[in-house]
Design a protein around this motif. Structure first.
Motif, PDB file in Angstrom:
ATOM      1  N   GLY A 109      38.022  24.236  52.621  1.00  0.00           N
ATOM      2  CA  GLY A 109      38.871  23.459  51.951  1.00  0.00           C
ATOM      3  C   GLY A 109      39.218  24.008  50.492  1.00  0.00           C
ATOM      4  N   PHE A 110      38.731  25.179  50.240  1.00  0.00           N
ATOM      5  CA  PHE A 110      39.180  25.845  48.896  1.00  0.00           C
ATOM      6  C   PHE A 110      39.569  27.234  49.407  1.00  0.00           C
ATOM      7  CE2 PHE A 110      34.693  26.105  48.649  1.00  0.00           C
ATOM      8  CZ  PHE A 110      34.381  26.859  47.904  1.00  0.00           C
ATOM      9  N   LYS A 111      40.927  27.476  48.895  1.00  0.00           N
ATOM     10  CA  LYS A 111      41.400  28.634  49.520  1.00  0.00           C
ATOM     11  C   LYS A 111      41.699  29.709  48.139  1.00  0.00           C
ATOM     12  CE  LYS A 111      44.043  29.045  52.873  1.00  0.00           C
ATOM     13  NZ  LYS A 111      45.237  28.972  54.023  1.00  0.00           N
ATOM     14  N   ILE A 112      41.413  30.794  48.579  1.00  0.00           N
ATOM     15  CA  ILE A 112      42.037  31.944  47.376  1.00  0.00           C
ATOM     16  C   ILE A 112      43.520  32.389  47.787  1.00  0.00           C
ATOM     17  CG2 ILE A 112      41.726  34.387  46.871  1.00  0.00           C
ATOM     18  CD1 ILE A 112      38.870  34.369  48.388  1.00  0.00           C
ATOM     19  N   ASN A 113      44.321  32.414  46.507  1.00  0.00           N
ATOM     20  CA  ASN A 113      45.676  32.292  46.500  1.00  0.00           C
ATOM     21  C   ASN A 113      45.887  33.344  45.463  1.00  0.00           C
ATOM     22  OD1 ASN A 113      48.595  31.963  46.495  1.00  0.00           O
ATOM     23  ND2 ASN A 113      48.227  29.957  45.456  1.00  0.00           N
ATOM     24  N   CYS A 114      46.708  34.488  46.265  1.00  0.00           N
ATOM     25  CA  CYS A 114      47.115  35.833  45.425  1.00  0.00           C
ATOM     26  C   CYS A 114      48.409  35.929  45.294  1.00  0.00           C
ATOM     27  CB  CYS A 114      46.347  36.915  45.974  1.00  0.00           C
ATOM     28  SG  CYS A 114      44.531  36.879  46.143  1.00  0.00           S
ATOM     29  N   THR A 115      49.049  36.469  44.274  1.00  0.00           N
ATOM     30  CA  THR A 115      50.232  37.177  44.114  1.00  0.00           C
ATOM     31  C   THR A 115      50.094  38.438  43.580  1.00  0.00           C
ATOM     32  OG1 THR A 115      50.856  36.172  42.079  1.00  0.00           O
ATOM     33  CG2 THR A 115      51.540  34.763  44.006  1.00  0.00           C
ATOM     34  N   VAL A 116      51.097  39.210  43.450  1.00  0.00           N
ATOM     35  CA  VAL A 116      51.276  40.434  42.824  1.00  0.00           C
ATOM     36  C   VAL A 116      52.781  40.712  42.399  1.00  0.00           C
ATOM     37  CG1 VAL A 116      51.683  42.067  44.712  1.00  0.00           C
ATOM     38  CG2 VAL A 116      50.454  42.875  42.973  1.00  0.00           C
ATOM     39  N   GLU A 117      52.819  41.275  41.219  1.00  0.00           N
ATOM     40  CA  GLU A 117      54.274  41.429  40.690  1.00  0.00           C
ATOM     41  C   GLU A 117      55.224  42.680  41.102  1.00  0.00           C
ATOM     42  OE1 GLU A 117      54.440  41.489  36.450  1.00  0.00           O
ATOM     43  OE2 GLU A 117      53.686  39.263  36.183  1.00  0.00           O
ATOM     44  N   THR A 118      54.344  43.418  41.844  1.00  0.00           N
ATOM     45  CA  THR A 118      55.132  44.705  42.212  1.00  0.00           C
ATOM     46  C   THR A 118      54.108  45.479  43.451  1.00  0.00           C
ATOM     47  OG1 THR A 118      55.648  46.896  41.557  1.00  0.00           O
ATOM     48  CG2 THR A 118      53.884  45.903  40.603  1.00  0.00           C
ATOM     49  N   PHE A 119      55.043  46.375  44.137  1.00  0.00           N
ATOM     50  CA  PHE A 119      54.213  47.024  45.319  1.00  0.00           C
ATOM     51  C   PHE A 119      53.342  48.075  44.509  1.00  0.00           C
ATOM     52  CE2 PHE A 119      58.233  45.708  46.945  1.00  0.00           C
ATOM     53  CZ  PHE A 119      57.756  45.187  48.197  1.00  0.00           C
ATOM     54  N   SER A 120      53.517  48.402  43.492  1.00  0.00           N
ATOM     55  CA  SER A 120      52.719  49.597  42.896  1.00  0.00           C
ATOM     56  C   SER A 120      51.352  49.235  42.527  1.00  0.00           C
ATOM     57  CB  SER A 120      53.496  50.146  41.410  1.00  0.00           C
ATOM     58  OG  SER A 120      52.779  50.766  40.767  1.00  0.00           O
ATOM     59  N   CYS A 121      50.448  50.060  42.518  1.00  0.00           N
ATOM     60  CA  CYS A 121      49.055  49.976  42.277  1.00  0.00           C
ATOM     61  C   CYS A 121      48.879  49.753  40.801  1.00  0.00           C
ATOM     62  CB  CYS A 121      48.085  50.833  42.798  1.00  0.00           C
ATOM     63  SG  CYS A 121      48.517  52.470  42.586  1.00  0.00           S
ATOM     64  N   THR A 122      49.802  50.052  39.889  1.00  0.00           N
ATOM     65  CA  THR A 122      49.748  49.872  38.489  1.00  0.00           C
ATOM     66  C   THR A 122      49.417  48.536  37.673  1.00  0.00           C
ATOM     67  OG1 THR A 122      51.955  49.777  38.190  1.00  0.00           O
ATOM     68  CG2 THR A 122      51.114  51.955  37.917  1.00  0.00           C
ATOM     69  N   GLU A 123      49.646  47.550  38.935  1.00  0.00           N
ATOM     70  CA  GLU A 123      49.799  46.231  38.328  1.00  0.00           C
ATOM     71  C   GLU A 123      48.403  45.547  39.544  1.00  0.00           C
ATOM     72  OE1 GLU A 123      51.154  43.963  36.242  1.00  0.00           O
ATOM     73  OE2 GLU A 123      51.618  46.090  35.485  1.00  0.00           O
ATOM     74  N   ASN A 124      47.607  44.734  38.884  1.00  0.00           N
ATOM     75  CA  ASN A 124      46.381  44.308  39.405  1.00  0.00           C
ATOM     76  C   ASN A 124      47.095  42.933  40.427  1.00  0.00           C
ATOM     77  OD1 ASN A 124      44.708  45.944  38.632  1.00  0.00           O
ATOM     78  ND2 ASN A 124      43.899  44.484  36.768  1.00  0.00           N
ATOM     79  N   ILE A 125      46.234  42.523  41.343  1.00  0.00           N
ATOM     80  CA  ILE A 125      46.825  41.503  42.260  1.00  0.00           C
ATOM     81  C   ILE A 125      45.926  40.377  41.340  1.00  0.00           C
ATOM     82  CG2 ILE A 125      46.048  40.339  44.369  1.00  0.00           C
ATOM     83  CD1 ILE A 125      45.686  42.917  45.546  1.00  0.00           C
ATOM     84  N   LYS A 126      46.829  39.119  41.236  1.00  0.00           N
ATOM     85  CA  LYS A 126      46.784  38.435  40.608  1.00  0.00           C
ATOM     86  C   LYS A 126      45.995  36.687  41.658  1.00  0.00           C
ATOM     87  CE  LYS A 126      49.049  35.281  37.447  1.00  0.00           C
ATOM     88  NZ  LYS A 126      50.258  35.241  36.518  1.00  0.00           N
ATOM     89  N   CYS A 127      45.045  36.391  41.430  1.00  0.00           N
ATOM     90  CA  CYS A 127      44.593  35.463  42.418  1.00  0.00           C
ATOM     91  C   CYS A 127      43.989  34.223  41.618  1.00  0.00           C
ATOM     92  CB  CYS A 127      43.229  35.846  43.231  1.00  0.00           C
ATOM     93  SG  CYS A 127      43.744  37.456  44.258  1.00  0.00           S
ATOM     94  N   THR A 128      44.005  33.264  42.447  1.00  0.00           N
ATOM     95  CA  THR A 128      43.444  31.849  41.849  1.00  0.00           C
ATOM     96  C   THR A 128      42.541  31.321  42.966  1.00  0.00           C
ATOM     97  OG1 THR A 128      45.097  30.398  42.949  1.00  0.00           O
ATOM     98  CG2 THR A 128      45.287  30.997  40.707  1.00  0.00           C
ATOM     99  N   TRP A 129      41.463  30.943  42.610  1.00  0.00           N
ATOM    100  CA  TRP A 129      40.413  30.209  43.220  1.00  0.00           C
ATOM    101  C   TRP A 129      39.664  29.277  42.786  1.00  0.00           C
ATOM    102  CZ3 TRP A 129      35.078  32.805  45.345  1.00  0.00           C
ATOM    103  CH2 TRP A 129      34.780  31.654  46.218  1.00  0.00           C
ATOM    104  N   THR A 130      39.640  28.042  43.212  1.00  0.00           N
ATOM    105  CA  THR A 130      38.634  26.985  42.032  1.00  0.00           C
ATOM    106  C   THR A 130      37.797  26.132  43.080  1.00  0.00           C
ATOM    107  OG1 THR A 130      40.466  25.567  42.465  1.00  0.00           O
ATOM    108  CG2 THR A 130      40.569  26.861  40.261  1.00  0.00           C
ATOM    109  N   SER A 131      37.078  25.846  42.369  1.00  0.00           N
ATOM    110  CA  SER A 131      35.877  25.075  43.328  1.00  0.00           C
ATOM    111  C   SER A 131      35.455  23.998  42.296  1.00  0.00           C
ATOM    112  CB  SER A 131      34.772  25.598  44.064  1.00  0.00           C
ATOM    113  OG  SER A 131      33.644  24.937  44.215  1.00  0.00           O
ATOM    114  N   ASP A 132      35.270  22.548  42.884  1.00  0.00           N
ATOM    115  CA  ASP A 132      34.328  21.597  42.199  1.00  0.00           C
ATOM    116  C   ASP A 132      33.033  21.795  42.162  1.00  0.00           C
ATOM    117  OD1 ASP A 132      36.571  20.589  41.194  1.00  0.00           O
ATOM    118  OD2 ASP A 132      37.028  19.242  42.924  1.00  0.00           O
ATOM    119  N   GLU A 133      32.632  22.445  43.489  1.00  0.00           N
ATOM    120  CA  GLU A 133      31.122  22.292  43.830  1.00  0.00           C
ATOM    121  C   GLU A 133      30.289  23.632  43.312  1.00  0.00           C
ATOM    122  OE1 GLU A 133      30.904  22.057  48.193  1.00  0.00           O
ATOM    123  OE2 GLU A 133      28.791  22.627  48.217  1.00  0.00           O
ATOM    124  N   PHE A 134      31.210  24.654  42.992  1.00  0.00           N
ATOM    125  CA  PHE A 134      30.460  25.654  42.628  1.00  0.00           C
ATOM    126  C   PHE A 134      30.740  26.119  41.077  1.00  0.00           C
ATOM    127  CE2 PHE A 134      30.633  25.951  47.338  1.00  0.00           C
ATOM    128  CZ  PHE A 134      29.261  26.359  47.717  1.00  0.00           C
TER     129      PHE A 134
END
Ligand SMILES: *[C@@H]1O[C@H](CO)[C@@H](O)[C@H](O)[C@H]1NC(C)=O
Ligand SMILES: *[C@@H]1O[C@H](CO)[C@@H](O)[C@H](O)[C@H]1NC(C)=O
Ligand SMILES: *[C@@H]1O[C@H](CO)[C@@H](O)[C@H](O)[C@H]1NC(C)=O
Length: 311
Positions: free
Chosen positions: A123-148
């Motif tokens: 029930g807790f999921k990694i969610n990622c977006t990226v601004e461009t196809f180019s590898c000059t920009e990092n993939i930006k992810c969210t991932w949260t948990s109350d338990e850990f």
């Protein structure tokens, strides 16, 4: 057999009480020390609930003594000692923690033992977006948990390093090596690991980079306004692609949407156009804003630019 006097018996009872109290205080101390893990332990072992797990003390010394969270471990039903190995029987939360091995009161080695909850925790999921196809920009992810209490992500496809949350604690920024000029053939595989003071979990998230693209917002400049203020007003504006968007534009075309407010009625209107960075808006417009998306893949829309007032 000696006969103890009443006074002696009382003294003994008091001493026994004190010893019990001291033992209790020591126990409390060792519990307090086992506070939340905010970082991944340097050396850790994981095992599932109700399994037996063997820890090995890496040392050439004999005469090894094990401790868990500073408490000495005796040969018991839960733990079996054999030379440099310690087998923890029937693992559960209570048996997790920092196991240290000692020889003549000198620390030889340690392993933090964690209960693997990968199959239980959901029930807790990694969610990622990226601004461009180019590898000059990092993939930006969210991932949260109350338990850990500590989380980390890694781009497993590209053999990346573990990455912790950024300083503000909101995002993970993951490098990747996707080639933006060729068809993406292999999905990205993002692996997440999480620990708390007792437990561990691991999860995977897999996707094509092209499916998570969300461009940064474009910028607008108003080129000219004809018949300003009248109902026949015509605004000509130019939209510049986000600075992180790959070039050339013919290869990475954008679709645009403009939203504008009619001065007298406050009514909001939208208009979309493909390719080309220039657009004309007719009518008495008081303010406008623009957003963009990838034209070929119909990616997620960017955020809107801030409202731009038209005198
Ligand atoms: C476990 O114990 C070792 C030895 O005292 C120490 O270096 C290490 O930081 C401890 N790890 C955790 C996570 O408490
Ligand atoms: C763990 O060890 C105990 C004692 O040796 C044994 O009875 C039990 O079957 C073992 N459990 C597993 C899951 O191997
Ligand atoms: C993922 O994050 C984006 C923005 O950060 C948000 O718009 C979207 O709803 C999220 N998706 C899920 C499934 O949580």
């Amino acid at each position: 057999m000696t006969i103890l006097s009443c006074v002696e018996l009382q003294a003994r009872a008091t001493r026994e009480k004190m010893v019990r109290l001291m033992r209790f205080m020591l126990l409390c101390l060792s519990i307090v020390r086992m506070s939340a893990l905010n970082l991944f332990p340097e050396k850790f072992a994981i095992a599932e609930r109700n399994t037996n797990v063997t820890l090995t003390c890496r040392t050439d010394k004999d005469n090894i003594e094990w401790k868990r969270e500073d408490a000495e471990i005796q040969q018991s039903e839960c733990e079996i000692l054999r030379g440099k190995d310690l087998t923890v029987i029937d693992l559960d939360e209570d048996l997790t923690g920092n196991y240290t091995c000692w020889s003549d009161d000198i620390l030889e080695d340690y392993t933090y033992l964690l209960l693997d909850k990968s199959k239980e925790a959901t029930g807790f999921k990694i969610n990622c977006t990226v601004e461009t196809f180019s590898c000059t920009e990092n993939i930006k992810c969210t991932w949260t948990s109350d338990e850990f209490s500590a989380l980390r992500l890694r781009n497993t496809r590209d053999n990346g390093h573990w990455v912790s949350q950024s300083v503000d604690g909101e995002f993970f920024f993951l490098p990747h090596s996707t080639n933006s000029y060729s068809e993406e053939s292999e999905r990205l595989l993002i692996t997440g690991e999480a620990v708390s003071k007792c437990c561990y979990m691991k999860t995977d998230h897999s996707f094509y980079l092209r499916d998570i693209v969300k461009p940064a917002d474009p910028s607008i400049s108003i080129c000219s306004i004809k018949h300003e203020g009248s109902d026949e007003q015509i605004i000509e504006l130019e939209v510049m692609p986000p600075s992180t968007w790959p070039q050339p534009q013919s290869f990475f075309p954008l679709k645009h949407q403009i939203e504008y407010e009619i001065r007298h009625t406050g009514e909001l209107k939208t208009k979309e156009w493909d390719e080309g960075s220039k657009i004309q808006v007719e009518g008495s417009v008081s303010k406008l804003r623009v957003r963009c998306r990838d034209l070929l893949l119909l990616s997620e829309w960017s955020e809107w630019t801030t409202w731009q007032n038209v005198n």
